[in-house]
Motif scaffolding. Structure first.
Motif, PDB file in Angstrom:
ATOM      1  N   TYR A   1       0.801  -1.211   0.081  1.00 19.76           N
ATOM      2  CA  TYR A   1       0.134   0.054  -0.007  1.00 19.76           C
ATOM      3  C   TYR A   1       0.859   1.313  -0.075  1.00 19.76           C
ATOM      4  O   TYR A   1       1.874   1.257   0.983  1.00 19.76           O
ATOM      5  CB  TYR A   1      -0.764  -0.176   1.124  1.00 19.76           C
ATOM      6  CG  TYR A   1      -1.911  -1.086   1.413  1.00 19.76           C
ATOM      7  CD1 TYR A   1      -3.013  -1.037   0.670  1.00 19.76           C
ATOM      8  CD2 TYR A   1      -1.352  -2.439   2.058  1.00 19.76           C
ATOM      9  CE1 TYR A   1      -3.982  -2.194   1.025  1.00 19.76           C
ATOM     10  CE2 TYR A   1      -2.116  -3.504   2.017  1.00 19.76           C
ATOM     11  CZ  TYR A   1      -3.448  -3.568   1.455  1.00 19.76           C
ATOM     12  OH  TYR A   1      -4.474  -4.653   1.646  1.00 19.76           O
ATOM     13  N   THR A   2       0.650   2.049  -1.031  1.00 17.65           N
ATOM     14  CA  THR A   2       1.726   3.172  -1.192  1.00 17.65           C
ATOM     15  C   THR A   2       1.037   4.561  -1.254  1.00 17.65           C
ATOM     16  O   THR A   2       0.075   4.668  -1.643  1.00 17.65           O
ATOM     17  CB  THR A   2       2.404   2.687  -2.577  1.00 17.65           C
ATOM     18  OG1 THR A   2       2.866   1.526  -2.708  1.00 17.65           O
ATOM     19  CG2 THR A   2       3.470   3.828  -2.737  1.00 17.65           C
ATOM     20  N   LYS A   3       1.934   5.310  -0.583  1.00 18.41           N
ATOM     21  CA  LYS A   3       1.472   6.697  -0.297  1.00 18.41           C
ATOM     22  C   LYS A   3       2.622   7.934  -0.737  1.00 18.41           C
ATOM     23  O   LYS A   3       3.781   7.720  -0.644  1.00 18.41           O
ATOM     24  CB  LYS A   3       0.984   7.015   0.851  1.00 18.41           C
ATOM     25  CG  LYS A   3      -0.215   6.175   1.424  1.00 18.41           C
ATOM     26  CD  LYS A   3      -0.771   6.930   2.723  1.00 18.41           C
ATOM     27  CE  LYS A   3       0.341   7.012   3.748  1.00 18.41           C
ATOM     28  NZ  LYS A   3      -0.400   7.515   5.247  1.00 18.41           N
ATOM     29  N   THR A   4       2.111   8.838  -1.247  1.00 18.09           N
ATOM     30  CA  THR A   4       2.907  10.158  -1.167  1.00 18.09           C
ATOM     31  C   THR A   4       1.994  11.324  -0.880  1.00 18.09           C
ATOM     32  O   THR A   4       0.873  11.257  -1.212  1.00 18.09           O
ATOM     33  CB  THR A   4       3.736  10.357  -2.496  1.00 18.09           C
ATOM     34  OG1 THR A   4       4.574  11.278  -2.070  1.00 18.09           O
ATOM     35  CG2 THR A   4       3.163  10.882  -3.621  1.00 18.09           C
ATOM     36  N   ILE A   5       2.643  12.458  -0.431  1.00 18.54           N
ATOM     37  CA  ILE A   5       1.797  13.536  -0.026  1.00 18.54           C
ATOM     38  C   ILE A   5       2.250  14.949  -0.771  1.00 18.54           C
ATOM     39  O   ILE A   5       3.312  15.104  -0.668  1.00 18.54           O
ATOM     40  CB  ILE A   5       1.899  13.750   1.554  1.00 18.54           C
ATOM     41  CG1 ILE A   5       1.220  12.483   2.051  1.00 18.54           C
ATOM     42  CG2 ILE A   5       1.144  14.998   2.061  1.00 18.54           C
ATOM     43  CD1 ILE A   5       1.722  12.106   3.559  1.00 18.54           C
ATOM     44  N   VAL A   6       1.170  15.493  -1.483  1.00 16.51           N
ATOM     45  CA  VAL A   6       1.540  17.095  -2.065  1.00 16.51           C
ATOM     46  C   VAL A   6       0.770  18.059  -1.283  1.00 16.51           C
ATOM     47  O   VAL A   6      -0.483  17.760  -0.993  1.00 16.51           O
ATOM     48  CB  VAL A   6       1.246  16.877  -3.328  1.00 16.51           C
ATOM     49  CG1 VAL A   6       1.381  18.078  -4.084  1.00 16.51           C
ATOM     50  CG2 VAL A   6       1.720  15.747  -4.272  1.00 16.51           C
ATOM     51  N   ASP A   7       1.576  19.191  -0.959  1.00 17.04           N
ATOM     52  CA  ASP A   7       1.030  20.217  -0.277  1.00 17.04           C
ATOM     53  C   ASP A   7       0.854  21.250  -1.471  1.00 17.04           C
ATOM     54  O   ASP A   7       1.689  21.702  -2.287  1.00 17.04           O
ATOM     55  CB  ASP A   7       2.123  20.970   0.668  1.00 17.04           C
ATOM     56  CG  ASP A   7       1.580  22.232   1.233  1.00 17.04           C
ATOM     57  OD1 ASP A   7       0.419  21.933   1.882  1.00 17.04           O
ATOM     58  OD2 ASP A   7       1.991  23.230   1.182  1.00 17.04           O
ATOM     59  N   ALA A   8      -0.552  21.775  -1.263  1.00 19.47           N
ATOM     60  CA  ALA A   8      -0.717  22.739  -2.313  1.00 19.47           C
ATOM     61  C   ALA A   8      -1.080  23.934  -1.897  1.00 19.47           C
ATOM     62  O   ALA A   8      -1.923  24.121  -0.996  1.00 19.47           O
ATOM     63  CB  ALA A   8      -2.070  22.212  -3.254  1.00 19.47           C
ATOM     64  N   LEU A   9      -0.700  25.097  -2.502  1.00 18.51           N
ATOM     65  CA  LEU A   9      -1.035  26.479  -2.057  1.00 18.51           C
ATOM     66  C   LEU A   9      -0.876  26.576  -0.356  1.00 18.51           C
ATOM     67  O   LEU A   9      -1.608  27.517   0.144  1.00 18.51           O
ATOM     68  CB  LEU A   9      -2.487  27.030  -2.367  1.00 18.51           C
ATOM     69  CG  LEU A   9      -2.697  27.019  -3.914  1.00 18.51           C
ATOM     70  CD1 LEU A   9      -2.788  25.632  -4.450  1.00 18.51           C
ATOM     71  CD2 LEU A   9      -4.139  27.827  -4.235  1.00 18.51           C
ATOM     72  N   ASN A  10       0.359  26.141  -0.050  1.00 17.89           N
ATOM     73  CA  ASN A  10       0.860  26.407   1.255  1.00 17.89           C
ATOM     74  C   ASN A  10      -0.293  26.042   2.127  1.00 17.89           C
ATOM     75  O   ASN A  10      -0.231  26.567   3.349  1.00 17.89           O
ATOM     76  CB  ASN A  10       1.251  27.788   1.493  1.00 17.89           C
ATOM     77  CG  ASN A  10       2.288  28.056   0.458  1.00 17.89           C
ATOM     78  OD1 ASN A  10       3.325  27.350   0.469  1.00 17.89           O
ATOM     79  ND2 ASN A  10       2.268  29.103  -0.488  1.00 17.89           N
ATOM     80  N   ALA A  11      -1.045  24.875   2.373  1.00 15.87           N
ATOM     81  CA  ALA A  11      -1.983  24.748   3.182  1.00 15.87           C
ATOM     82  C   ALA A  11      -1.423  24.221   4.270  1.00 15.87           C
ATOM     83  O   ALA A  11      -1.833  24.366   5.333  1.00 15.87           O
ATOM     84  CB  ALA A  11      -3.109  23.612   2.551  1.00 15.87           C
ATOM     85  N   GLU A  12      -0.562  23.147   4.256  1.00 20.66           N
ATOM     86  CA  GLU A  12       0.263  22.616   5.369  1.00 20.66           C
ATOM     87  C   GLU A  12      -0.553  22.005   6.374  1.00 20.66           C
ATOM     88  O   GLU A  12      -0.356  22.323   7.710  1.00 20.66           O
ATOM     89  CB  GLU A  12       1.300  23.560   6.215  1.00 20.66           C
ATOM     90  CG  GLU A  12       2.421  24.009   5.039  1.00 20.66           C
ATOM     91  CD  GLU A  12       3.210  24.795   5.799  1.00 20.66           C
ATOM     92  OE1 GLU A  12       3.673  24.684   6.998  1.00 20.66           O
ATOM     93  OE2 GLU A  12       3.643  26.010   5.138  1.00 20.66           O
ATOM     94  N   GLU A  13      -1.773  21.377   5.991  1.00 23.45           N
ATOM     95  CA  GLU A  13      -2.709  20.733   6.734  1.00 23.45           C
ATOM     96  C   GLU A  13      -3.463  19.487   6.263  1.00 23.45           C
ATOM     97  O   GLU A  13      -3.605  19.597   4.914  1.00 23.45           O
ATOM     98  CB  GLU A  13      -3.951  21.669   7.091  1.00 23.45           C
ATOM     99  CG  GLU A  13      -4.534  21.970   8.489  1.00 23.45           C
ATOM    100  CD  GLU A  13      -5.570  22.782   8.650  1.00 23.45           C
ATOM    101  OE1 GLU A  13      -5.434  24.059   8.630  1.00 23.45           O
ATOM    102  OE2 GLU A  13      -6.803  22.165   8.634  1.00 23.45           O
ATOM    103  N   GLY A  14      -3.273  18.418   7.295  1.00 24.37           N
ATOM    104  CA  GLY A  14      -4.136  17.031   6.541  1.00 24.37           C
ATOM    105  C   GLY A  14      -2.941  16.160   6.402  1.00 24.37           C
ATOM    106  O   GLY A  14      -3.432  14.767   6.005  1.00 24.37           O
TER     107      GLY A  14
END
Ligand SMILES: [Cu+2]
Length: 254
Positions: free
Chosen positions: A123-136
């Motif tokens: 089970y594979t994941k990666t995380i992208v932050d958009a528009l400097n949300a820095e949440e979630g």
């Protein structure tokens, strides 16, 4: 002299052949993990030996999607089959329209590994932050096996440490091996001996591990366990190796 060379060569060949089978990693690599403004993100899905940059083939995953808080988008239908040498991989894209931490995930089909006499599911994941949300970014997705970041998984420099918590069926998994590999896709890192391919760290009693990455680029963590359920292969019950895989990017430091 020639004989000595030949013997030396054979010894080296035997040494490499005796090395443990290289570690497989599910992979999701986006073209960027920070988006300053709305736009398209493209992704590659692989089943790979990242440090050796050699290909396995990934059949079309069972599931592929993206999570933003409680929202989910199914990306499976948009995946396109690609070839790199003999290996099959998949590419996808997604339009980011609003701020948030986008968690891209994939559940592959079970892969039969004859060398280990077991099935493998990463089970594979990666995380992208958009528009400097820095949440979630610390949200678990409820995958059967997953790494939940305790370190914010973007905006990292080469040399930073990463701490994560391994969950198996939602509960912390103590004393589990977490394999770590650098995605050496440009071949810039030479491998002095087989043990350098895959680093290993073990989770503590709370399922937590920390690892420090010496240089920039994409790094993958694969937390491993044997599933408590077996799968049938030719009428015989076989073990299933579950991996919770997370890919993070570290900014190179000059
Ligand atoms: Cu392999």
């Amino acid at each position: 002299m020639k004989k000595t060379l030949l013997v030396g060569f054979l010894l080296i060949a035997a040494f490499w052949a005796a090395a443990p089978a290289s570690a497989h990693f599910g992979m999701i690599i986006p073209d960027k993990n920070l988006m300053e403004r709305p736009g398209e993100i493209t992704l590659e899905y692989r089943f790979w030996h990242p440090m050796e940059n050699s290909g396995m083939s990934l059949v079309k995953p069972k599931a592929a999607g993206v999570a933003l808080g409680e929202e989910r988008a199914d990306l499976l239908a948009s995946l396109k089959e690609q070839k790199e040498g003999n290996a099959t991989l998949w590419s996808g894209s997604y339009q980011v329209k609003k701020p948030g931490d986008y968690i891209f995930y994939m559940e592959p089909q079970p892969y039969w590994e004859p060398a280990e006499d077991c099935y493998i599911i990463h089970y594979t994941k990666t995380i992208v932050d958009a528009l400097n949300a820095e949440e979630g970014w610390d949200q678990p997705l409820g995958l059967k096996m997953e790494i939940v970041p305790l370190t914010r998984p973007y905006g990292l420099w080469a040399g930073n440490s990463f701490t994560g918590k391994v969950l198996f069926k939602g509960a912390p998994l103590a004393n589990a091996d977490v394999e770590v590999e650098f995605y050496n896709n440009k071949g810039e890192m030479e491998i002095p001996a087989p043990v350098f391919v895959t680093q290993v760290v073990r989770t503590d009693a709370n399922g937590v591990f920390t690892f420090t990455m010496p240089w920039g680029g994409w790094w993958g963590f694969a937390a491993l366990t044997t599933d408590d359920q077996k799968m049938q292969k030719d009428g015989k019950p076989k073990n299933v190796e579950l991996g919770g895989v997370l890919w993070i990017y570290l900014q190179p430091v000059k």
